[in-house]
Design a protein around this motif. Sequence first.
Motif, PDB file in Angstrom:
ATOM      1  N   MET A   1     -15.972  29.337  -8.306  1.00 44.77           N
ATOM      2  CA  MET A   1     -14.572  29.504  -7.966  1.00 44.77           C
ATOM      3  C   MET A   1     -14.177  28.432  -6.946  1.00 44.77           C
ATOM      4  O   MET A   1     -14.964  28.094  -6.043  1.00 44.77           O
ATOM      5  N   GLU A   2     -12.951  27.898  -7.068  1.00 43.21           N
ATOM      6  CA  GLU A   2     -12.527  26.864  -6.131  1.00 43.21           C
ATOM      7  C   GLU A   2     -12.241  27.464  -4.764  1.00 43.21           C
ATOM      8  O   GLU A   2     -11.843  28.633  -4.626  1.00 43.21           O
ATOM      9  N   LYS A   3     -12.502  26.688  -3.737  1.00 45.37           N
ATOM     10  CA  LYS A   3     -12.398  27.148  -2.358  1.00 45.37           C
ATOM     11  C   LYS A   3     -10.988  27.600  -2.015  1.00 45.37           C
ATOM     12  O   LYS A   3     -10.795  28.588  -1.300  1.00 45.37           O
ATOM     13  N   LYS A   4      -9.970  26.885  -2.528  1.00 44.41           N
ATOM     14  CA  LYS A   4      -8.580  27.233  -2.220  1.00 44.41           C
ATOM     15  C   LYS A   4      -8.252  28.640  -2.725  1.00 44.41           C
ATOM     16  O   LYS A   4      -7.598  29.426  -2.035  1.00 44.41           O
ATOM     17  N   THR A   5      -8.747  28.966  -3.922  1.00 41.97           N
ATOM     18  CA  THR A   5      -8.502  30.296  -4.484  1.00 41.97           C
ATOM     19  C   THR A   5      -9.145  31.373  -3.610  1.00 41.97           C
ATOM     20  O   THR A   5      -8.539  32.405  -3.318  1.00 41.97           O
ATOM     21  N   LYS A 370     -13.075  31.210 -14.433  1.00 42.17           N
ATOM     22  CA  LYS A 370     -12.560  30.849 -13.120  1.00 42.17           C
ATOM     23  C   LYS A 370     -11.273  31.617 -12.852  1.00 42.17           C
ATOM     24  O   LYS A 370     -10.558  32.003 -13.777  1.00 42.17           O
ATOM     25  N   PHE A 372      -7.803  30.960 -10.813  1.00 41.78           N
ATOM     26  CA  PHE A 372      -6.990  29.973 -10.104  1.00 41.78           C
ATOM     27  C   PHE A 372      -5.831  30.707  -9.436  1.00 41.78           C
ATOM     28  O   PHE A 372      -5.200  31.574 -10.046  1.00 41.78           O
ATOM     29  N   HIS A 394      -1.367  21.140  -6.613  1.00 42.78           N
ATOM     30  CA  HIS A 394      -2.385  22.136  -6.968  1.00 42.78           C
ATOM     31  C   HIS A 394      -2.223  22.599  -8.415  1.00 42.78           C
ATOM     32  O   HIS A 394      -3.215  22.774  -9.141  1.00 42.78           O
ATOM     33  N   LYS A 397      -3.680  20.198 -10.810  1.00 45.61           N
ATOM     34  CA  LYS A 397      -5.145  20.334 -10.847  1.00 45.61           C
ATOM     35  C   LYS A 397      -5.554  21.534 -11.724  1.00 45.61           C
ATOM     36  O   LYS A 397      -6.509  21.447 -12.512  1.00 45.61           O
ATOM     37  N   ILE A 398      -4.800  22.639 -11.595  1.00 44.58           N
ATOM     38  CA  ILE A 398      -5.109  23.836 -12.400  1.00 44.58           C
ATOM     39  C   ILE A 398      -4.931  23.532 -13.881  1.00 44.58           C
ATOM     40  O   ILE A 398      -5.787  23.877 -14.722  1.00 44.58           O
ATOM     41  N   GLU A 401      -7.813  21.625 -15.361  1.00 42.99           N
ATOM     42  CA  GLU A 401      -9.133  22.260 -15.396  1.00 42.99           C
ATOM     43  C   GLU A 401      -9.164  23.562 -16.174  1.00 42.99           C
ATOM     44  O   GLU A 401     -10.246  24.064 -16.502  1.00 42.99           O
ATOM     45  N   ASP A 406      -9.808  31.872 -18.420  1.00 43.86           N
ATOM     46  CA  ASP A 406      -9.503  31.842 -16.997  1.00 43.86           C
ATOM     47  C   ASP A 406      -8.390  32.837 -16.672  1.00 43.86           C
ATOM     48  O   ASP A 406      -7.733  33.393 -17.561  1.00 43.86           O
TER      49      ASP A 406
END
Length: 790
Positions: A1-5, A370, A372, A394, A397-398, A401, A406
């Motif tokens: 999982m991305e850090k921002k999420t 993932k 997002f 952002h 980017k989503i 990816e 997701d």
Amino acid sequence: MEKKTLNVLEYNAIINLLEDCASTELGKIKARQIDASNSIEVVKQRLKETSEAQSIILKKGGLPIYSLTDIRRSLKLAEIGSTIDIGNILKVGEILKTARLVYSKASGIANLEIIPGLASNLYSDPELENRIFISIISEEEISDNASSQLKKIRRDIRVSKEQIRTKIGSMITSKENSKYLQESIVTMRQDRFVLPVKIENRSNIPGIVHDTSSSGSTLFIEPMAIVEMNNNLRIQINKEQEEIERIIMAFSNEIGLISGAISENIKILTELDFIMAKGKLSIKMKAIEPNINDTLSIVIKNARHPLIDPKSVVPLNMELGNQYKTLIITGPNTGGKTVALKTIGLLSLMFQSGLHVPCDYGSSMCIFRKVFADIGDEQSIENSLSTFSSHMTHIVKILSEMEDNDLILLDELGSGTDPIEGSSLAISILETIREKSILTMATTHYSELKNYALNKYGVENASVEFDIETLSPTYKLIVGIPGKSNAFEISRKLGLSDDIIDLAKANLSEEEIKMEDLLAQIERDRKRIENEKEYIISASQKIKEKEEDLIKKEIKTKSDREKIILESKKKASTILKDAKYESDSIIKELNNIKADIEQYNVNKEIEKVRTKVKTGLEKFGYTEDLLGLDELEGKALQSVDIGQKVFVPSFSQEGLILSIDNNKKEALVQIGIMKINMPFEALQGKNKAKKVKEIKKSGIGKIIKDKASTVKSEVDVRGMDMETARIEVEKYLDNAYLSGIPRVTVIHGVGTMVLKTGISNMLKSMNHIKSYRPGGYGEGGIGVTIVEFK
């Protein structure tokens, strides 16, 4: 999982709560390493662990894991032959003890697999564990019980110290030495006993100087008289240290041989502490294990955001992925739109981390590759980006990816720029995501997105409820109905004039007005339907309660009926028992009538019975002449004297006058063992004895003789209760005695000896019994009693 999420969904706050639930530092470290997995096998395993931990806590109170230290580095040193300190040896004992207790508790829990399976791999050595705790008192002290040699050495040291104190004490108290001392005390320098001597008296106390005071006025001297004693003490102290080192080395060598097993214990106990922490968090949140589905859908029932106070949180109910894959939530600010996004996102992360989620049973979740989340209005100061630019960066980017399995959460999509351009851009982004069938939740204020959701397959509207009357949100999510702006109604409530509101409405297009009116009508219909639904639910509940009351009353009536029948049976049984008791009492009273036969009314009853017997016999052709009663009764006595012998016709026996009552014309007559009051007229003179012999040949005498001939020489009372047996034996003994049998046998058996004991006690009080004894060989043994009459 991305850090921002993870950050925007506050996943780290959940990890902190989990860490607080761990009992050991190693367990806390393990909790900090948790992450969300996208493997269904891993998620299932983790959820099962949590469920087992929850079960153990609820049923058994948890596992006894209270402290655990990572000493694996010291274990490696012990493995290669190095010595480890006593603190780590003590920790080995604690690990062994914890492993033993955890194994004992976990192995006794049925229907669980993972936790008992882990516990079964724990190594325990009760003998080593016990020796460690006996030998080591603390991280700095070895016990006297560590070895017999150490105990002896320390005993010798204590004796030596006492001898030195005695010796040096005598030097202090002597008048000759005390005047040279700075103080009359004994102190120690370099582990040797010394005296504080004034520097000017140095030559007066021969010995070795070990130290000088800071002022220089005092010398600490070891008197020569105790030098050798101190030397011996020093040798003993060295022996003590050598023995301690030997004990530590022995423990180190023994631990080195099992260092691998101890290291594995540390690993397993850490894992168990982490699993139990998940169970504790589940109970704390009142969470459950949701069902796992493979249809890429979410069904949430009464979900609560885990970081909001349970007293104020509003439960969330929604579905996503089955009938629609995109959900657009509209409504006023601070109405709960963002909370809904965060709840779904955070619960998904918790679920995929193997944690239970705070919702109700029947909820179902899937495994996402993932998650997002673009939530918040922070600006990127570092990159000098506006709110719109930051969000768009952002989102780009989503979009680059994202894959079809997701979950995408977008808050206030398209905001921060021109509304027309922003809404168009938002629709195009949502359409791009929809074409890939990716589960999406988005919040917005744009009406264009409401229309988009109404016209696009797979897209659904939702709104957060707002109470116009109180001008406050209810935080309740309503799926299927787009949110109404409520700007005009709120403004009117706040005091804005109708003219201004009407002018504002005039600036709206006809379609926009129709849409607002339609939404208002839908909202009114929804509230009406909800009110009717609540009324129906309430009425149904009342009907159900009445049905339950009727069922309870029916059950109670049936129970009462059965109770009455049972009580009646009990009463009937009691009556029967009372009747039996009363009849037994009557029989007993009749059997004991010989004790009461002295009463006059009893004599009358006997005479009545005798008359009835005579009348009955006459019916069968027995005449008074045949019985010989006419001759006897016709010559009754009118008076008697004390000591006179008389004949008693009613008993066909001779009697002796004991006392006389001339007023009542009665006499107390002894007939055999009996004493009875009888009227004079019932007695005859002694000269009738000859007639008695004749009577015995016919009439009553013949009847008695015939009866005597029928009396057996034994009576069998086996199987009877004591009272019945007593009555039967008394009756039999009376008949046997009257028949003239000299000896009889009472058969009572052995059993519990109750009948034998009771009959023996009864025979003691019978005057016409000469003796009694147990049966001998060939007579029946102790199962019978032989009775002889006087």
